[in-house]
Design an enzyme around this catalytic site. Structure first.
Site, PDB file in Angstrom:
ATOM      1  N   THR A 260       0.867  -1.193   0.000  1.00  0.00           N
ATOM      2  CA  THR A 260       0.000   0.000   0.000  1.00  0.00           C
ATOM      3  C   THR A 260       0.890   1.225   0.000  1.00  0.00           C
ATOM      4  O   THR A 260       2.081   1.131   0.280  1.00  0.00           O
ATOM      5  CB  THR A 260      -0.853   0.095   1.270  1.00  0.00           C
ATOM      6  N   ASP A 261       0.326   2.372  -0.260  1.00  0.00           N
ATOM      7  CA  ASP A 261       1.078   3.603  -0.028  1.00  0.00           C
ATOM      8  C   ASP A 261       0.990   3.913   1.468  1.00  0.00           C
ATOM      9  O   ASP A 261       0.245   3.274   2.230  1.00  0.00           O
ATOM     10  CB  ASP A 261       0.559   4.753  -0.903  1.00  0.00           C
ATOM     11  N   HIS A 262       1.752   4.895   1.859  1.00  0.00           N
ATOM     12  CA  HIS A 262       1.985   5.252   3.260  1.00  0.00           C
ATOM     13  C   HIS A 262       0.686   5.459   4.072  1.00  0.00           C
ATOM     14  O   HIS A 262      -0.017   6.453   3.889  1.00  0.00           O
ATOM     15  CB  HIS A 262       2.783   6.549   3.246  1.00  0.00           C
TER      16      HIS A 262
END
Ligand code: NOJ
Length: 737
Positions: A260-262
């Protein structure tokens, strides 16, 4: 380790150990300080869980990496992966992605990522969160600087080149790292260009244009992929099963790791996208979508155990995710030796000078000469009085934003220092002119500006600049967008140069009308007004470590700028989003000329100031004799299109020859006015003519048809070959199937 041993390792893990692999923690979870590249939520990890984690983000330096790995392996049998944002080089910093796009030189870009990989791997980093291949058509978006621009084919070629550069032929080698293509999907098309905002686009546009470059990276073997923050048609990409499982894995066959992104899983509740009422629901969505690693979040950690107990997830699903992560660690050779990347002296042996030379080439190939009236450039430094004026002359922040966190990055001298050192005997004067930002402009918490001294003595500064301009043969203005005005979460509603710099142009113009502007920027800017007062404009984007030398060499003609725009320079912000490959619309041809119902603006042209593919150099090229060897194409044949390109100037130079097609009629589906199908960078000596040929095959003409099937259609096609996307020189052929 062979597959069987890897399976045995997986079987030997407890469920908690498996869940640990799905977590990537932020450095601040491990130490008090740490590089911060996103929102740090109140993640609550148990001590037990931290012992089991699978990877960390943005920890740099052999010593630190060794200490973290050693500490980890006291409690775990599975080594950590060290992932990082190494986007534009590691120590040697290259120009921004947008500038790299302007090179139209995938081979060079592959070299850049090869160098990045060599430098980062030798310092212990195993995975880079790059390439970013989001297609960009809206210069308001703050991250356009990271992309390769507005065109599908160019993005695909760059995606492939970068992945191959990072990963090389053998992921187990000491100088290769895993790529991680991002941000899946269409993160670059938020409504109004505002970062993280919703994306709403047709399935045809998504598949035909936006998904293509991620697929190119996947086809090139990218081991990882990062999901994006945005929604598409209301559905958050990071938990969208249709996008990740159905398209990425099942349709495209991606077997690698999805991260996932942050902290993005933590953005799904009512305070964010509002698609789940609690983190358990989000964890289920993510695992069902076949997401493997949660970056900087605790949603998977907190919920998977319960979800399995409740029968909402199966342990097989977790096993599949963990296995993908173990496979990556295995490919990198971490099971044989978790310290292999740091137990060597490769980092110390790197030939940085050689790498800097490649970086300089990228500056020259990626800089775009937009205007050069009266051949104002190049300047003869021996015989010309030059006044160098402007804030970017003494500014040492000329590297892309994604290099700021890299502690060993090579910053390079300022233009002023470089010129003073290398041209001590030339008749040059220097003046600050004005700060980058106006008094009171927004600045980020990371980039405080202190220009009090200037604003107290503004008249004196301006008088100095004007005086020096008056006494010079030519003025070189070093201007640009402030570096805190682009990047993540840095969208702009006004994409002009900061007002104080526009005013500086006006004042200098009154003193001397022979002005060249060197423009530093993270995005295509609206320079329509100031461009009228400039004889030459050299767009250098964010050039990186070799900014000063590369720019100076171009100004003085030692090097010829040879970039072409990978994103158009708009006429004004109101044109956004804009790209050359638009559909014609039912009202395009009129353009308001015959009557007033054209698809137009009443207060601005519909064309950009400078189109995609455009760029000049210190010579001129003449295109002629466009030929096609057959007028009928069949699925098992090919057509060759040839054009003569003559270098009609005095200097040997590179030209980027571009081929576009237009599908004249397609059943029920309107097709773009032009689509780039191929390009070639050719070196042509002064006075010589090159014959440049392109092949066309049926597969290049496919598109998502009315039934959303990806195939070509029989009928007439136009082929354009020329120096930019506005070329009108055309031949036709018919596709017969
Ligand atoms: C958020 C950004 O969107 C992404 O590109 C980056 O890799 C991560 N943060 C990690 O820093």
């Amino acid at each position: 380790m062979d597959k069987k041993s890897l399976m045995e390792l997986l079987d030997s893990l407890t469920l908690n150990e498996k869940i640990g692999q799905l977590s990537q923690v932020h450095p601040t979870v491990l130490f008090e300080d740490g590089i911060v590249t996103g929102v740090i939520n109140d993640n609550t990890f148990s001590e037990e869980h931290i012992k089991n984690i699978g990877s960390v983000i943005n920890i740099f330096g052999k010593d630190k990496i060794r200490a973290v790995q050693e500490n980890h392996l006291k409690n775990s049998k599975i080594p950590l992966l060290f992932m990082a944002d190494v986007i534009v080089g590691y120590d040697v910093i290259f120009p921004s992605g947008l500038s790299q796009g302007c090179t139209f030189d995938p081979e060079l870009i592959k070299k850049l990522s090869r160098i990045s990989a060599t430098e980062m791997a030798a310092d212990g980093v195993n995975v880079t969160f790059s390439p970013m291949v989001d297609l960009c058509r809206d210069a308001r978006w703050g991250r356009v600087s990271e992309s390769y621009g507005e065109d599908v084919l160019l993005n695909c070629k760059m995606a492939e080149a970068v992945v191959k550069g990072y990963q090389g032929d053998d992921l187990n080698a000491l100088d290769t790292v895993s790529a991680c293509v991002k941000h899946f999907a269409a993160y670059s098309a938020p409504v109004s260009g505002r970062d993280y905002n919703s994306v709403d686009m047709s399935e045809r546009t998504l598949r035909q244009e936006y998904l293509r470059s991620y697929k190119a990276a996947v086809d090139a073997g990218s081991e990882m992929l990062m999901t994006s923050f945005n929604t598409i048609a209301g559905v958050p990409c990071t938990i969208d099963k249709r996008l990740v499982k159905d398209i990425l894995r099942d349709e495209w066959g991606f077997k690698g790791v999805v991260i996932t992104d942050h902290g993005s899983l933590g953005e799904q509740y009512s305070t964010g996208h509002g698609v789940a009422s609690n983190s358990a629901e989000v964890a289920k969505f993510a695992i069902d979508a076949t997401v493997d690693i949660e970056m900087a979040g605790d949603c998977l950690f907190k919920n998977i155990q319960n979800l399995i107990q409740e029968g909402k997830l199966s342990e097989d699903q977790i096993d599949a995710a963990v296995f993908r992560i173990l496979e990556l660690k295995n490919k990198l050779g971490l099971f044989e030796d978790p310290y292999k990347y740091i137990d060597n002296d490769l980092y110390e042996k790197i030939d940085r000078q050689q790498n800097l030379e490649v970086a300089k080439r990228a500056v020259v190939e990626g800089s775009v000469l937009l205007k050069n009236e009266d051949s104002a450039l190049p300047i003869n430094p021996e015989s010309t009085k030059v006044a160098f004026i402007g804030p970017y002359l003494s500014c040492d922040v000329t590297s892309p934003v994604w290099s700021f966190h890299l502690k060993n990055r090579i910053v390079g001298p300022t233009m002023e220092n470089y010129l003073k050192e290398n041209y001590p005997d030339s008749d040059f004067t220097y003046s600050f002119g004005c700060p980058i930002l106006d008094n009171g402009d927004w600045v980020s918490e990371f980039c405080q500006e202190d220009n009090d001294e200037y604003f107290k003595n503004e008249d004196r500064y301006i008088a100095d600049a004007v005086e020096k301009a008056k006494n010079a043969d030519i003025v070189v203005l070093a201007l640009g967008e402030h570096y805190a005005y682009h990047g993540e979460s840095k969208s702009r509603a006004d994409i002009r140069l900061h007002k104080i710099q526009r005013d500086l142009v006006d004042k200098i113009y009154e003193a001397n009308q022979n002005i060249t502007a060197v423009i530093f920027s993270g995005r295509p800017l609206d320079i329509t007004d100031i461009s009228k007062k400039l004889k030459s404009i050299l767009f250098v984007w964010e050039p990186g470590s070799m900014a000063a030398e590369g720019i100076t060499d171009m100004l003085f003609g030692k090097e010829l700028p040879s970039g072409k725009l990978s994103m158009c320079i708009p006429y004004c912000v109101g044109q956004m989003p804009i790209h050359y490959s638009e559909l014609r619309t039912g009202r395009y041809a009129e353009l308001g000329q015959k009557h007033s119902f054209g698809s137009r603006f009443v207060d601005a042209p519909i064309k950009p100031l400078y189109p995609f593919g455009y760029g000049l150099t210190y010579t001129t090229f003449e295109y002629s004799d466009l030929k096609i060897d057959k007028t009928t194409l069949t699925p098992d044949s090919e057509i060759t299109v040839t054009v003569s390109v003559k270098n009609t100037g005095q200097r040997d130079a590179w030209e980027i020859v571009q081929m576009y097609t237009h599908d004249v009629v397609a059943y029920m589906v309107s097709r773009p006015m032009k689509e780039l199908k191929d390009f070639k960078r050719v070196f042509i000596k002064a006075g010589e003519t090159a014959q440049v040929s392109f092949k066309i095959t049926e597969d290049m003409l496919r598109f998502y048809n009315y039934d959303m099937v990806y195939e070509s259609e029989s009928g007439e096609f136009e082929v354009f070959v020329g120096p930019d996307s506005e070329t009108t020189d055309c031949v036709t052929f018919t596709l017969e199937k």
